[in-house]
Enzyme design. Sequence first.
Site, PDB file in Angstrom:
ATOM      1  N   LYS A  22      87.667  -1.852  -8.858  1.00 18.99           N
ATOM      2  CA  LYS A  22      86.586  -1.998  -7.876  1.00 18.99           C
ATOM      3  C   LYS A  22      85.293  -2.487  -8.506  1.00 18.99           C
ATOM      4  CE  LYS A  22      88.591   1.576  -4.939  1.00 18.99           C
ATOM      5  NZ  LYS A  22      88.384   2.804  -4.167  1.00 18.99           N
ATOM      6  N   LYS A  80      89.566   4.878   5.073  1.00 22.03           N
ATOM      7  CA  LYS A  80      89.606   3.880   4.016  1.00 22.03           C
ATOM      8  C   LYS A  80      88.325   3.956   3.199  1.00 22.03           C
ATOM      9  CE  LYS A  80      93.520   2.066   5.405  1.00 22.03           C
ATOM     10  NZ  LYS A  80      93.841   3.186   6.318  1.00 22.03           N
ATOM     11  N   ASP A  81      88.436   3.634   1.910  1.00 22.31           N
ATOM     12  CA  ASP A  81      87.327   3.696   0.972  1.00 22.31           C
ATOM     13  C   ASP A  81      86.209   2.722   1.329  1.00 22.31           C
ATOM     14  OD1 ASP A  81      87.452   5.652  -0.883  1.00 22.31           O
ATOM     15  OD2 ASP A  81      87.947   4.371  -2.567  1.00 22.31           O
ATOM     16  N   ALA A  82      85.024   3.008   0.800  1.00 23.87           N
ATOM     17  CA  ALA A  82      83.896   2.094   0.971  1.00 23.87           C
ATOM     18  C   ALA A  82      83.978   0.928   0.004  1.00 23.87           C
ATOM     19  CB  ALA A  82      82.582   2.844   0.779  1.00 23.87           C
ATOM     20  N   SER A 410      89.081   7.822  -7.062  1.00 17.24           N
ATOM     21  CA  SER A 410      89.316   7.540  -5.636  1.00 17.24           C
ATOM     22  C   SER A 410      90.748   7.885  -5.238  1.00 17.24           C
ATOM     23  CB  SER A 410      89.036   6.074  -5.350  1.00 17.24           C
ATOM     24  OG  SER A 410      89.404   5.733  -4.035  1.00 17.24           O
TER      25      SER A 410
END
Length: 412
Positions: A22, A80-82, A410
């Site tokens: 990420k 869902k992740d940022a 995460s």
Amino acid sequence: MYTVDQLPYLTQDIPGIGGQLKSRPEDFIVDEIPLYEPCGEGTHVYFRIEKRGIATMAAVREIARALDRSHRDIGYAGLKDADAVTTQTLSIEHIDPTRIEQLDLPRIRVVDVSRHGNKLKLGHLRGNRFCIRVRGVDTSRVDEVRSVIETLVRRGVPNYFGAQRFGLRGDTWLIGRAMLMDDFDEALAVMLGRPSAIDYGRVAEARRLFDQGEFEAAAREWRYPFRNERSVCLAMARSKGNARRAFRAVDAPMRRFYISAYQSQLFNQIVAQRLNTIDQLQTGDLAWIHAKGAVFRVEDRDVEQPRCEAFEISPSGPLFGRRMSWPSGEPERMERTLLASQEMDCDTWREGGKKPVSGGRRPLRFQPRNVGVDKGTDQDGAYLEFRFALDSGCYATTVLREIMKTSIDSEA
């Protein structure tokens, strides 16, 4: 017991590639696979969005504000992740689809709109497709990486719960255990006191003040987003330090989260204990049927093992609770020994001594599908790109943990 960072790897014999996840949202792409497609009719508008650099709940709240509706009106199948680019479906009832199509929000784009007869709910999800780039790695090791992937596809990925389940300090499970043991002084000491090296600034000061019994002063230091922490400190001040009474200020979702964290911690211990034989059944196992999400008792290991090798079924582990089904034989001995080591038994699984915790079973492994890996280079440098699909409830970062062999926070 193992902490998340100490959990053993199935592919321990192959060194990890390390690297960074990420580095930018485009390096982590998630495409939600719906459990069903909207039928085109009904009072609920289904709309698929692409969001970039924003978490699901933040996106839901922005959409709700734009539509002048409550965020509770909006349904979703998964979170869902940022730090990613993700596509997922949302739903809302009794609204003109044109208003959805005309939404113009930063970081959120409406992809398509349809109708269906029911609200989309958490869990209405078949799985997710991932395209993930790992940077800062030696791309010449791609063949070693493929060897790790081959093992994970054949034997399965250890179905560990990841670090996010246990909080920044890794101690949410201790709060859950204290709740079940009816020890609310301990629960609040872990939740609000005992500053550690990982705490800093206002948080460290809040914890220090709590330990000194200065509850109102501690509440002033717990700023956004620590709403529960602030509320409990104020409740401690009002109740003159009555921890049981003050703990009622913790909202119900967070109480459930603490209990779930403890269940997750114990489940991880069983996965670690059975890691070397994670793809082998034992007589007495409760085997997980992947196509149905149900279990059955293995009466004869040799009869059922071929189905395990075909990944139709897998050994399961405990999410301890009063209604959890127990295996028999050696699997039961292992699970009861773990529970006894925690000075607990089946009757202990009542939240705060009252509300029963139901429990369940969870497969010890999962299988990634449609897996591919390639190396590449762009303006930000070299990378390895991973593509795979996972069933609902399985985490991409658990796959990458085996490949990178570094801490991944995460649970995307």
